[in-house]
Design an enzyme around this catalytic site. Structure first.
Site, PDB file in Angstrom:
ATOM      1  N   THR A  80       0.865  -1.175   0.000  1.00 35.83           N
ATOM      2  CA  THR A  80       0.000   0.000   0.000  1.00 35.83           C
ATOM      3  C   THR A  80       0.910   1.235   0.000  1.00 35.83           C
ATOM      4  O   THR A  80       2.027   1.170   0.504  1.00 35.83           O
ATOM      5  CB  THR A  80      -0.882   0.045   1.261  1.00 35.83           C
ATOM      6  OG1 THR A  80      -0.023   0.081   2.392  1.00 35.83           O
ATOM      7  CG2 THR A  80      -1.782  -1.155   1.361  1.00 35.83           C
ATOM      8  N   GLU A 118      -5.550  -4.034  -0.195  1.00 35.50           N
ATOM      9  CA  GLU A 118      -5.803  -5.107   0.790  1.00 35.50           C
ATOM     10  C   GLU A 118      -6.950  -6.028   0.399  1.00 35.50           C
ATOM     11  O   GLU A 118      -7.175  -7.045   1.028  1.00 35.50           O
ATOM     12  CB  GLU A 118      -6.144  -4.488   2.161  1.00 35.50           C
ATOM     13  CG  GLU A 118      -4.959  -3.907   2.899  1.00 35.50           C
ATOM     14  CD  GLU A 118      -4.725  -2.428   2.592  1.00 35.50           C
ATOM     15  OE1 GLU A 118      -5.125  -1.972   1.504  1.00 35.50           O
ATOM     16  OE2 GLU A 118      -4.130  -1.749   3.451  1.00 35.50           O
ATOM     17  N   LYS A 146     -14.825  17.351  10.864  1.00 34.89           N
ATOM     18  CA  LYS A 146     -15.808  17.336  11.941  1.00 34.89           C
ATOM     19  C   LYS A 146     -16.048  18.764  12.404  1.00 34.89           C
ATOM     20  O   LYS A 146     -15.158  19.399  12.961  1.00 34.89           O
ATOM     21  CB  LYS A 146     -15.287  16.473  13.094  1.00 34.89           C
ATOM     22  CG  LYS A 146     -16.409  15.814  13.857  1.00 34.89           C
ATOM     23  CD  LYS A 146     -15.858  14.746  14.776  1.00 34.89           C
ATOM     24  CE  LYS A 146     -16.998  14.048  15.484  1.00 34.89           C
ATOM     25  NZ  LYS A 146     -16.535  13.126  16.489  1.00 34.89           N
ATOM     26  N   TRP A 164     -20.146  15.242  11.099  1.00 35.37           N
ATOM     27  CA  TRP A 164     -19.252  14.972   9.982  1.00 35.37           C
ATOM     28  C   TRP A 164     -19.725  15.659   8.712  1.00 35.37           C
ATOM     29  O   TRP A 164     -20.918  15.659   8.402  1.00 35.37           O
ATOM     30  CB  TRP A 164     -19.213  13.464   9.689  1.00 35.37           C
ATOM     31  CG  TRP A 164     -18.403  12.700  10.661  1.00 35.37           C
ATOM     32  CD1 TRP A 164     -17.595  13.214  11.631  1.00 35.37           C
ATOM     33  CD2 TRP A 164     -18.330  11.277  10.764  1.00 35.37           C
ATOM     34  NE1 TRP A 164     -17.010  12.192  12.333  1.00 35.37           N
ATOM     35  CE2 TRP A 164     -17.446  10.992  11.823  1.00 35.37           C
ATOM     36  CE3 TRP A 164     -18.911  10.216  10.074  1.00 35.37           C
ATOM     37  CZ2 TRP A 164     -17.131   9.692  12.206  1.00 35.37           C
ATOM     38  CZ3 TRP A 164     -18.600   8.925  10.447  1.00 35.37           C
ATOM     39  CH2 TRP A 164     -17.716   8.666  11.507  1.00 35.37           C
TER      40      TRP A 164
HETATM   41  P1  ADP Z   1      -3.061   3.288  -2.106  1.00 42.15           P
HETATM   42  O1  ADP Z   1      -3.350   3.690  -0.688  1.00 42.15           O
HETATM   43  O2  ADP Z   1      -1.814   2.525  -2.291  1.00 42.15           O
HETATM   44  O3  ADP Z   1      -3.329   4.359  -3.113  1.00 42.15           O
HETATM   45  P2  ADP Z   1      -5.370   1.700  -2.618  1.00 42.15           P
HETATM   46  O4  ADP Z   1      -5.640   1.681  -4.070  1.00 42.15           O
HETATM   47  O5  ADP Z   1      -5.358   0.444  -1.890  1.00 42.15           O
HETATM   48  O6  ADP Z   1      -4.039   2.225  -2.457  1.00 42.15           O
HETATM   49  O7  ADP Z   1      -6.351   2.733  -1.938  1.00 42.15           O
HETATM   50  C1  ADP Z   1      -7.580   2.298  -1.454  1.00 42.15           C
HETATM   51  C2  ADP Z   1      -8.409   3.466  -1.009  1.00 42.15           C
HETATM   52  O8  ADP Z   1      -8.791   4.261  -2.122  1.00 42.15           O
HETATM   53  C3  ADP Z   1      -9.726   3.061  -0.402  1.00 42.15           C
HETATM   54  O9  ADP Z   1      -9.591   2.676   0.935  1.00 42.15           O
HETATM   55  C4  ADP Z   1     -10.539   4.340  -0.573  1.00 42.15           C
HETATM   56  O10 ADP Z   1     -10.243   5.278   0.433  1.00 42.15           O
HETATM   57  C5  ADP Z   1     -10.046   4.873  -1.874  1.00 42.15           C
HETATM   58  N1  ADP Z   1     -10.990   4.528  -2.940  1.00 42.15           N
HETATM   59  C6  ADP Z   1     -10.908   3.537  -3.820  1.00 42.15           C
HETATM   60  N2  ADP Z   1     -11.952   3.553  -4.669  1.00 42.15           N
HETATM   61  C7  ADP Z   1     -12.742   4.593  -4.311  1.00 42.15           C
HETATM   62  C8  ADP Z   1     -13.970   5.148  -4.784  1.00 42.15           C
HETATM   63  N3  ADP Z   1     -14.597   4.658  -5.846  1.00 42.15           N
HETATM   64  N4  ADP Z   1     -14.476   6.213  -4.134  1.00 42.15           N
HETATM   65  C9  ADP Z   1     -13.844   6.748  -3.069  1.00 42.15           C
HETATM   66  N5  ADP Z   1     -12.683   6.278  -2.581  1.00 42.15           N
HETATM   67  C10 ADP Z   1     -12.129   5.214  -3.191  1.00 42.15           C
END
Ligand code: ADP
Length: 542
Positions: A185, A329, A437, A442
């Protein structure tokens, strides 16, 4: 009577075997790193993968060894994708956009023995190679004619290497729970964390992803992953497309809108990427009067997709948008916005509203939302809570961690805040660390941002909370103007005000030439907060 059916280890080599046996001539078009367009097919990819595996085994790679790969989306990358795991080794995808220290950390932490790298990315590794004592060998993904001069240790040329073996190799067999790939990640705070996909998790996840309500690829599809194979398991497209026997177009490293448009016009029916890519493409197509002649499906995820992007694709360019949510993940698919009968029954505008949600999960994904104490919250489309996920494609424990990443019932806390409605549609409202917040309530930063980018003068927007004596925090918008002159602040806030209660409307709009992004293209709020601090930003009086 127990256990009378065949046991078939779910290994990803079955995927490429299937594609090469039943869909051998399905075309794979690739913009290679040398700049030319090449043509091969699944039989050709499998042959290259077998040779890769054979060459790696010949050089001493053993089952369980880790091989790093830093490469753009090309046909060669697909050969390596199956070659590394077919040798029983573990494919560690490397994002060249990571900070140098993060790359050093992940290559050392995963203990990559070899690193395979595209020729244009060789300098990225040369700059850090002295901090990578355990990497024994580098393989440059090109032919002899394009092999760069390099100081990398034991550098060899990929095409020479695979030409030196005969391809007479059997995939290394093993347990379906063996490690298959590693993806870290991005780690906006702290060190990146390694997610180790198993062969089983990748096969099950690709099956789920190919179900009809999800990405649902078919043999008649031509799939172009614009999302890099190194971002979150390549959104599984490197597995799902050959599993379906679909053709592929691999766009290479040129991510300019013109190049993406050119590649999409090579018959692509399904594509996938983060929203910023599509914002750029839509602007380019509008400015140049371009159309999309074959595209039917656009998978958009990674960050929230603005409604304007969905509308543009559907109303102007004839392609349907599937808004998806997932994480490194979770392999990554968690949910996708396809239409259940309840949504199909709605009118077009109401359906567009629903498309701003990330939809519902496939079989193999289980979801819940809870409050901070862990009590489940109602699916009323209103109540926001922490989103949890579990299933066979979800991480149990990060690489080299002592404890699980889940609770006792296997629930993994996504760090996202969401609502769920009565039809199980999930709306992501925030990352928990980005929540604003104000007065104890929120305010969704994602929804503020999406409302702001609907203004034609706004190219990109970030909503963040700024400390406030009375309210705790107040939201502000940080905006990149779409043209040379910034739009009127009041105008932007009025537009936002149409879909928000007055107390939720930001107190200010700050214009900046650009916003900081993470290596996977997300707005880095951490960095943005630091920048505002440096600017000594303070809220307007009143
Ligand atoms: P990195 O943190 O390495 O960029 P990830 O691709 O695993 O990797 O990131 C996942 C995060 O991206 C999710 O937990 C979420 O916060 C955000 N995310 C992914 N898809 C969406 C979406 N369609 N809308 C809003 N947030 C998203």
């Amino acid at each position: 009577m127990r256990d009378l059916m065949q046991h078939w280890e779910m290994r990803v080599s079955h995927i490429i075997d299937h594609a090469a046996k039943y869909h051998p001539r399905r075309s794979i078009v690739s913009r290679d790193v040398e700049g030319s367009i090449s043509h091969t097919d699944w039989a050709g990819i499998r042959d290259g993968a077998l040779r890769t595996a054979q060459a790696l085994a010949g050089l001493g790679i053993r089952p369980g060894d880790v091989v790093g790969v830093m490469a753009w989306n090309t046909a060669r990358h697909l050969k390596v994708w199956y070659g590394v795991s077919g040798a029983g080794a573990v494919l560690h995808t490397l994002n060249p956009r990571l900070f140098a220290e993060q790359l050093v950390y992940i290559i050392n932490h995963a203990e990559d023995r070899f690193v395979m790298v595209d020729p244009d990315l060789v300098p990225v590794l040369e700059a850090i190679a002295d901090k990578l004592p355990k990497v024994e060998r580098y393989i440059v993904l090109t032919d002899a004619a394009h092999m760069p001069e390099t100081s990398l240790r034991n550098a060899s040329c990929f095409e020479d290497l695979i030409a030196s073996v005969d391809g007479d190799f059997r995939w290394v067999e093993g347990d379906e729970r063996d490690p298959c790939g590693i993806c870290y990640t991005s780690g906006t705070t702290g060190n990146p964390k390694g997610v180790v996909y198993t062969h089983r998790s990748n096969v099950l996840h690709a099956l789920a992803s190919n179900s009809a309500d999800m990405v649902g690829l078919k043999s008649a599809d031509v799939v172009m992953p614009v999302v890099p194979l190194f971002h979150a398991n390549g959104w599984s497209l490197g597995y799902a497309a050959p599993m379906a026997g679909a053709a592929m177009v691999m766009p290479g490293r040129d991510m300019t809108p013109a190049a993406i448009h050119e590649m999409l016009e090579m018959g692509v029916t399904t594509t996938a990427a983060v929203p910023t890519i599509w914002l750029g493409l839509i602007a380019h197509m509008r400015a140049n009067g371009l159309r999309l002649s074959t595209l039917k499906k656009v998978i958009i995820g990674g960050s929230s997709c603005p409604r304007a992007v969905i509308e543009a694709f559907q109303k102007e360019f004839g392609a349907h948008v599937y808004h998806a949510w997932g994480m490194t993940e979770t392999s990554p698919l968690g949910t996708i916005c396809s239409f259940t009968p309840e949504v199909l029954a709605l009118d077009e505008e109401a359906r567009l509203d629903i498309q701003c949600t990330v939809g519902h999960p496939p079989f193999t994904v289980d979801l819940r939302i809870t409050d901070d104490e862990g009590h489940e919250l109602p699916w009323d489309g209103e109540t926001q809570g922490r989103l949890w996920i579990r299933g066979p494609g979800v991480v149990q424990r990060y690489l080299k961690f002592e404890t699980d990443a889940t609770d006792d019932d296997n629930w993994f806390d996504t760090g996202d805040i969401a609502t769920m409605d009565a039809n199980a549609y999930v709306r992501i409202t925030d990352r928990s660390k980005d929540v604003i917040k104000s007065g104890g309530e929120w305010i969704s930063s994602i929804e503020l941002e999406n409302a702001a980018v609907a203004h034609p003068g706004v190219a990109e927007a970030a909503a963040i909370g700024v400390p406030h004596e009375k309210w705790g925090e107040r939201p502000i918008l940080v905006v990149v103007p779409a043209g040379d002159t910034a739009p009127d602040k009041r105008d932007v806030l009025d537009l936002v005000g149409r879909s928000f209660a007055r107390w939720q409307v930001p107190d200010d709009v700050v214009f900046v030439p650009e916003l900081p992004h993470t290596a996977t293209g997300k707005i880095s709020k951490l960095e943005l907060r630091k920048q505002l601090e440096k600017m000594n930003y303070s809220l307007p009086a009143g």
